[in-house]
Design an enzyme around this catalytic site. Structure first.
Site, mmCIF file in Angstrom:
data_model
loop_
_atom_site.group_PDB
_atom_site.id
_atom_site.type_symbol
_atom_site.label_atom_id
_atom_site.label_comp_id
_atom_site.label_asym_id
_atom_site.label_seq_id
_atom_site.Cartn_x
_atom_site.Cartn_y
_atom_site.Cartn_z
ATOM 1 N N ARG A 59 0.815 -1.222 0.000
ATOM 2 C CA ARG A 59 0.000 0.000 0.000
ATOM 3 C C ARG A 59 0.847 1.270 0.000
ATOM 4 O O ARG A 59 0.377 2.328 -0.411
ATOM 5 C CB ARG A 59 -0.998 -0.030 1.150
ATOM 6 C CG ARG A 59 -2.058 -1.113 0.945
ATOM 7 C CD ARG A 59 -3.041 -1.210 2.098
ATOM 8 N NE ARG A 59 -2.408 -1.438 3.374
ATOM 9 C CZ ARG A 59 -2.124 -2.634 3.893
ATOM 10 N NH1 ARG A 59 -2.435 -3.729 3.242
ATOM 11 N NH2 ARG A 59 -1.552 -2.743 5.080
ATOM 12 N N GLU A 96 6.068 -8.123 15.391
ATOM 13 C CA GLU A 96 5.473 -8.612 16.632
ATOM 14 C C GLU A 96 5.017 -10.064 16.513
ATOM 15 O O GLU A 96 4.864 -10.763 17.503
ATOM 16 C CB GLU A 96 4.299 -7.722 17.073
ATOM 17 C CG GLU A 96 3.122 -7.682 16.127
ATOM 18 C CD GLU A 96 3.272 -6.727 14.949
ATOM 19 O OE1 GLU A 96 2.271 -6.552 14.227
ATOM 20 O OE2 GLU A 96 4.360 -6.176 14.718
#
Length: 171
Positions: A59, A96
């Site tokens: 994006r 993460e």
């Protein structure tokens, strides 16, 4: 900014349970909100020396290429491994939930280049920080990092404390 906020829809439990995904596809579908977002992303940098805009797959390509067009500079794609056909510089980084990597052509940037990094979203900051380090590995300088959306509670800005950060919308 309320027009932009209204053009972003929430998708609960995507890509996994407990995540509230900020979907920008309605924003980019509408030419008014797309143009407004691009204008506000680049506006702080109109009087700054920017020689290139870099954007992360995927994006970041949307907003980064449009910002580059408006600034009259080139666009540098930062891609997932194996997508670029020429010699590349690679950076591996932790997320993460695992690890990832980005690549850029070794001749895409050099010393003297002043780069605006653009992406749709700043979350934990891992990808943005790695992108800055990848650009700097080629000898270029990061002028700033610009994002359409910043998820404040994830504190991604803290990983970018060395850089100027500009975000249009905060959640």
């Amino acid at each position: 900014m309320e027009k932009l906020r209204a053009a972003i829809r929430d998708i609960p439990d995507f890509p996994r349970p407990g995540i509230l995904f900020k979907d920008i596809t309605p924003l980019v579908k509408n030419p008014v909100t797309l143009r407004l977002a691009v204008h506000h992303l680049l506006h702080p940098y109109l009087d700054r020396e920017v020689t290139a805009v870099a954007g992360m797959e995927a994006r970041g390509f949307i907003f980064g290429s449009l910002v580059a067009w408006e600034l009259g500079v080139g666009f540098i794609p930062l891609r997932k491994p194996g997508k670029l056909p020429y010699d590349v510089q690679t950076i591996n980084y932790d997320l993460e939930y695992g690890s990832a990597a980005l690549e850029v052509h070794i001749d895409a940037l050099g010393s003297g280049d002043k780069v605006l990094l653009v992406d749709d979203l700043l979350a934990t900051g891992g990808t943005a920080k790695a992108s800055c380090e990848l650009v700097e590995a080629l000898g270029a300088e990061i002028v700033a990092c610009a994002f359409v959306v910043e998820l404040d509670e994830l504190k991604g800005r803290e990983k970018l404390e060395r850089y100027s950060v500009h975000s249009l919308l905060h959640y």
